[in-house]
Design a protein around this motif. Structure first.
Motif, PDB file in Angstrom:
ATOM      1  N   PHE A 157       0.860  -1.178   0.000  1.00  0.00           N
ATOM      2  CA  PHE A 157       0.000   0.000   0.000  1.00  0.00           C
ATOM      3  C   PHE A 157       0.897   1.228   0.000  1.00  0.00           C
ATOM      4  CE2 PHE A 157      -2.720   3.264   1.978  1.00  0.00           C
ATOM      5  CZ  PHE A 157      -3.834   3.157   1.175  1.00  0.00           C
ATOM      6  N   GLY A 158       0.455   2.284  -0.669  1.00  0.00           N
ATOM      7  CA  GLY A 158       1.209   3.534  -0.640  1.00  0.00           C
ATOM      8  C   GLY A 158       2.598   3.379  -1.221  1.00  0.00           C
ATOM      9  N   GLY A 159       3.604   3.759  -0.422  1.00  0.00           N
ATOM     10  CA  GLY A 159       4.985   3.743  -0.891  1.00  0.00           C
ATOM     11  C   GLY A 159       5.482   2.370  -1.261  1.00  0.00           C
ATOM     12  N   SER A 160       5.114   1.351  -0.478  1.00  0.00           N
ATOM     13  CA  SER A 160       5.589   0.002  -0.787  1.00  0.00           C
ATOM     14  C   SER A 160       4.964  -0.519  -2.080  1.00  0.00           C
ATOM     15  CB  SER A 160       5.284  -0.956   0.365  1.00  0.00           C
ATOM     16  OG  SER A 160       3.891  -1.076   0.585  1.00  0.00           O
ATOM     17  N   ALA A 165       5.768  -1.280  -8.107  1.00  0.00           N
ATOM     18  CA  ALA A 165       5.403  -0.917  -9.479  1.00  0.00           C
ATOM     19  C   ALA A 165       6.611  -0.376 -10.249  1.00  0.00           C
ATOM     20  CB  ALA A 165       4.282   0.115  -9.455  1.00  0.00           C
ATOM     21  N   LEU A 166       7.395   0.491  -9.608  1.00  0.00           N
ATOM     22  CA  LEU A 166       8.571   1.049 -10.277  1.00  0.00           C
ATOM     23  C   LEU A 166       9.569  -0.046 -10.630  1.00  0.00           C
ATOM     24  CD1 LEU A 166       9.138   4.222  -8.064  1.00  0.00           C
ATOM     25  CD2 LEU A 166       8.310   4.176 -10.424  1.00  0.00           C
ATOM     26  N   ALA A 167       9.635  -1.074  -9.789  1.00  0.00           N
ATOM     27  CA  ALA A 167      10.580  -2.161 -10.030  1.00  0.00           C
ATOM     28  C   ALA A 167      10.240  -2.966 -11.272  1.00  0.00           C
ATOM     29  CB  ALA A 167      10.625  -3.080  -8.809  1.00  0.00           C
ATOM     30  N   MET A 168       9.000  -2.862 -11.739  1.00  0.00           N
ATOM     31  CA  MET A 168       8.595  -3.617 -12.930  1.00  0.00           C
ATOM     32  C   MET A 168       8.539  -2.728 -14.173  1.00  0.00           C
ATOM     33  SD  MET A 168       8.421  -6.631 -11.798  1.00  0.00           S
ATOM     34  CE  MET A 168       7.617  -7.554 -13.114  1.00  0.00           C
ATOM     35  N   LEU A 169       9.063  -1.517 -14.067  1.00  0.00           N
ATOM     36  CA  LEU A 169       9.135  -0.623 -15.221  1.00  0.00           C
ATOM     37  C   LEU A 169      10.587  -0.440 -15.640  1.00  0.00           C
ATOM     38  CD1 LEU A 169       6.660   2.235 -14.164  1.00  0.00           C
ATOM     39  CD2 LEU A 169       6.236   0.392 -15.793  1.00  0.00           C
ATOM     40  N   PRO A 170      10.849  -0.263 -16.932  1.00  0.00           N
ATOM     41  CA  PRO A 170      12.237  -0.083 -17.397  1.00  0.00           C
ATOM     42  C   PRO A 170      12.712   1.358 -17.239  1.00  0.00           C
ATOM     43  CG  PRO A 170      10.760  -0.111 -19.271  1.00  0.00           C
ATOM     44  CD  PRO A 170       9.893  -0.351 -18.054  1.00  0.00           C
ATOM     45  N   VAL A 171      12.338   2.004 -16.146  1.00  0.00           N
ATOM     46  CA  VAL A 171      12.728   3.398 -15.916  1.00  0.00           C
ATOM     47  C   VAL A 171      13.293   3.544 -14.511  1.00  0.00           C
ATOM     48  CG1 VAL A 171      10.997   4.323 -17.501  1.00  0.00           C
ATOM     49  CG2 VAL A 171      10.419   4.042 -15.095  1.00  0.00           C
ATOM     50  N   VAL A 225      16.988   0.737  -3.236  1.00  0.00           N
ATOM     51  CA  VAL A 225      15.818  -0.021  -2.765  1.00  0.00           C
ATOM     52  C   VAL A 225      14.993  -0.506  -3.954  1.00  0.00           C
ATOM     53  CG1 VAL A 225      13.617   0.155  -1.541  1.00  0.00           C
ATOM     54  CG2 VAL A 225      15.702   1.052  -0.498  1.00  0.00           C
ATOM     55  N   VAL A 226      14.722   0.390  -4.903  1.00  0.00           N
ATOM     56  CA  VAL A 226      13.952  -0.011  -6.091  1.00  0.00           C
ATOM     57  C   VAL A 226      14.694  -1.101  -6.848  1.00  0.00           C
ATOM     58  CG1 VAL A 226      13.034   0.758  -8.308  1.00  0.00           C
ATOM     59  CG2 VAL A 226      12.797   2.219  -6.295  1.00  0.00           C
ATOM     60  N   GLU A 227      16.021  -0.972  -6.964  1.00  0.00           N
ATOM     61  CA  GLU A 227      16.792  -1.977  -7.687  1.00  0.00           C
ATOM     62  C   GLU A 227      16.766  -3.323  -6.974  1.00  0.00           C
ATOM     63  OE1 GLU A 227      18.094  -1.818 -10.759  1.00  0.00           O
ATOM     64  OE2 GLU A 227      16.998   0.073 -10.782  1.00  0.00           O
ATOM     65  N   TYR A 316      -0.402  -2.009 -10.947  1.00  0.00           N
ATOM     66  CA  TYR A 316      -0.658  -0.948  -9.968  1.00  0.00           C
ATOM     67  C   TYR A 316      -0.742   0.429 -10.616  1.00  0.00           C
ATOM     68  CZ  TYR A 316      -0.391   1.826  -5.739  1.00  0.00           C
ATOM     69  OH  TYR A 316      -0.657   2.736  -4.743  1.00  0.00           O
ATOM     70  N   LEU A 317       0.242   0.781 -11.423  1.00  0.00           N
ATOM     71  CA  LEU A 317       0.205   2.089 -12.076  1.00  0.00           C
ATOM     72  C   LEU A 317      -0.793   2.115 -13.226  1.00  0.00           C
ATOM     73  CD1 LEU A 317       3.985   3.078 -12.084  1.00  0.00           C
ATOM     74  CD2 LEU A 317       2.173   3.857 -10.546  1.00  0.00           C
ATOM     75  N   LEU A 318      -1.045   0.937 -13.831  1.00  0.00           N
ATOM     76  CA  LEU A 318      -2.043   0.885 -14.893  1.00  0.00           C
ATOM     77  C   LEU A 318      -3.446   1.190 -14.367  1.00  0.00           C
ATOM     78  CD1 LEU A 318      -1.020  -2.190 -17.079  1.00  0.00           C
ATOM     79  CD2 LEU A 318      -0.999   0.222 -17.738  1.00  0.00           C
ATOM     80  N   LYS A 319      -3.667   0.928 -13.087  1.00  0.00           N
ATOM     81  CA  LYS A 319      -4.983   1.202 -12.505  1.00  0.00           C
ATOM     82  C   LYS A 319      -5.367   2.663 -12.704  1.00  0.00           C
ATOM     83  CE  LYS A 319      -7.424   1.317  -8.067  1.00  0.00           C
ATOM     84  NZ  LYS A 319      -7.370   0.949  -6.630  1.00  0.00           N
TER      85      LYS A 319
END
Length: 436
Positions: A157-160, A165-171, A225-227, A316-319
């Motif tokens: 939830f929230g930050g976690s 979500a960021l970890a599954m994006l190529p950015v 952390v994201v990595e 998550y971000l697609l939502k």
């Protein structure tokens, strides 16, 4: 054998509160879970949770509730990132803490707070959290203020959720945010700290007046952390760096969504807190408890990288995109039919044999219905009703076209055919609607 004390957890429907309640129950502690609202799954898992509007309760009402349930230890997990319909930061943090101090006389009050230096507190979130700490430190008879870092828990939830979500994006994040210090905390460390305090309380110790940073020894950065989560979930390598202005624009969009009742993970306050970073000194906590803090890798090992974890991270971000598209679809459809395409829309009904006045009236009505549905989907409180209304009206349009004007299905631009993917997208939105 000394009986274990009953532990009341305020905000037990949240990320930390729910995980804490489940863990303590598993350790054999009597747990009293309290929150404004629980999901059906939480009601099943937490035994006998109590639903109460705690923030609005008086000190006398809180004291009576705790006494009736025999709670000896109270853990306050309630908090808000910024002012919203759920309450202001001042009311939820500082004002509630003042009443809670009065209600917990003779009990141990455990406050879940935030790490960092007071000099770095610049947002209403951080300043009111720190004010709550001062109220407790000055007035509570026995207290333990726990300052976890970035909490990794079984739920997201929230930050976690955002980090997943960021970890599954190529950015990668913008350089400024990526370089911020970011110490992680395994949810199990918070739980075993509360269990330690409860056992000490059961043994007769009453002189607790401590503030502890509960986090890993060697903090990383937001990017590290994201990595780490990217490696854990098997996400793609980051090939692009997100421009800072896009991050800021996303935060402002998050503020707008929050005004409509949603809980987006990125808002202007969250962005400022990310830039401030998460750091602290866990040495006092380690010395007092004898615990060795878990590292982020240790915490990640408690959450297997299952298919459901990866699905959640990707969706998550697609939502936000799904709901934005549906809102625009219905608002624009209604506005276009009501304005520039009014005569063309009315002509379709006239061609079916309806009188001119009735055809124009029906066009106005259906256009207003489209706009109303878009507005309902945009607002969290009415989103579910709006989605079901969208399904019902779409099916009505499809049925009407089949019965009264089948040639609409042969439109070269596929106006009616496109209704079917919109229906499916609405079903996806319904599946993604739940936030906890």
């Amino acid at each position: 054998m000394t009986p274990l004390p009953t532990i009341a957890i305020l905000g037990a429907s949240g990320l930390i509160g729910e995980a804490l309640a489940r863990h303590l129950q598993g350790e054999g502690f009597p747990v009293l879970a309290l929150a404004r609202r629980f999901t059906p799954a939480q009601r099943q898992a937490l035994g006998r949770p109590i639903e109460r509007p705690l923030i609005e309760a008086s000190a006398a009402d809180l004291a009576r509730l705790l006494a009736d349930e025999g709670a000896a230890i109270v853990v306050n997990c309630i908090g808000v990132l910024q002012d919203s319909g759920k309450g202001t930061a001042q009311a939820v943090h500082r004002d509630f803490a003042a009443r809670l101090v009065e209600a917990t006389r003779g009990r141990l009050l455990v406050q879940i707070s935030i790490p960092g230096r007071e000099a770095d507190d610049h947002t209403p979130f951080s300043t009111t959290k720190r004010e709550a700490e001062r109220v407790i430190a000055e007035s509570a008879e026995a207290f333990a203020i726990l300052r976890p870092g970035f909490v990794w828990a079984p739920a997201a939830f929230g930050g976690s959720a955002l980090v997943r979500a960021l970890a599954m994006l190529p950015v990668a994040l913008p350089a400024r945010e990526a370089a911020s210090p970011f110490a992680a905390t395994d949810m199990c460390d918070i739980a075993r700290t509360v269990a330690f305090l409860a056992q000490q309380w059961a043994g007769g110790r009453r002189d607790w007046r401590v503030t502890w940073d509960v986090m890993e020894r060697r903090p990383g950065t937001v990017e590290s952390v994201v990595e780490a989560v990217r490696r854990h979930l098997g996400g793609p390598p980051a090939r692009l760096r997100l421009p800072g202005f896009l991050m800021a624009a996303g935060a402002r969009a998050g503020d707008l969504a929050a005004r409509l009742g949603w809980s987006p993970p990125i808002r202007t306050t969250a962005l400022k807190e990310m830039r401030r970073g998460v750091s602290g000194d866990p040495s006092a906590w380690i010395a007092a408890t004898g615990f060795e803090p878990a590292s982020l890798d240790d915490a990640l090992s408690h959450t297997p990288a299952t298919v459901q974890e990866r699905w959640f991270a990707r969706l998550y971000l697609l939502k936000a995109l799904v709901f934005t598209m549906l809102v625009l679809f219905w608002l624009v459809s209604g506005l276009v039919a009501l304005t520039v395409s009014f005569e063309a829309a009315s002509a379709i009904l006239i061609g079916l044999g309806l009188p001119v006045g009735l055809a124009k009236g029906a066009t106005v009505l259906t256009s207003l219905l489209d706009i109303q549905i878009g507005t309902m989907i945009a607002t969290r409180r009415t989103a579910r009703l709006g989605l079901w209304s969208a399904i019902a009206l779409s099916l009505l349009y499809v049925l009407g076209a089949i019965l009264f004007d089948p040639e609409l299905w042969l439109d070269p631009l596929g106006a009616m055919v496109k209704t079917l993917p919109a229906l499916v997208l609405t079903l996806v939105a319904l599946a993604l609607l739940t936030e906890r």
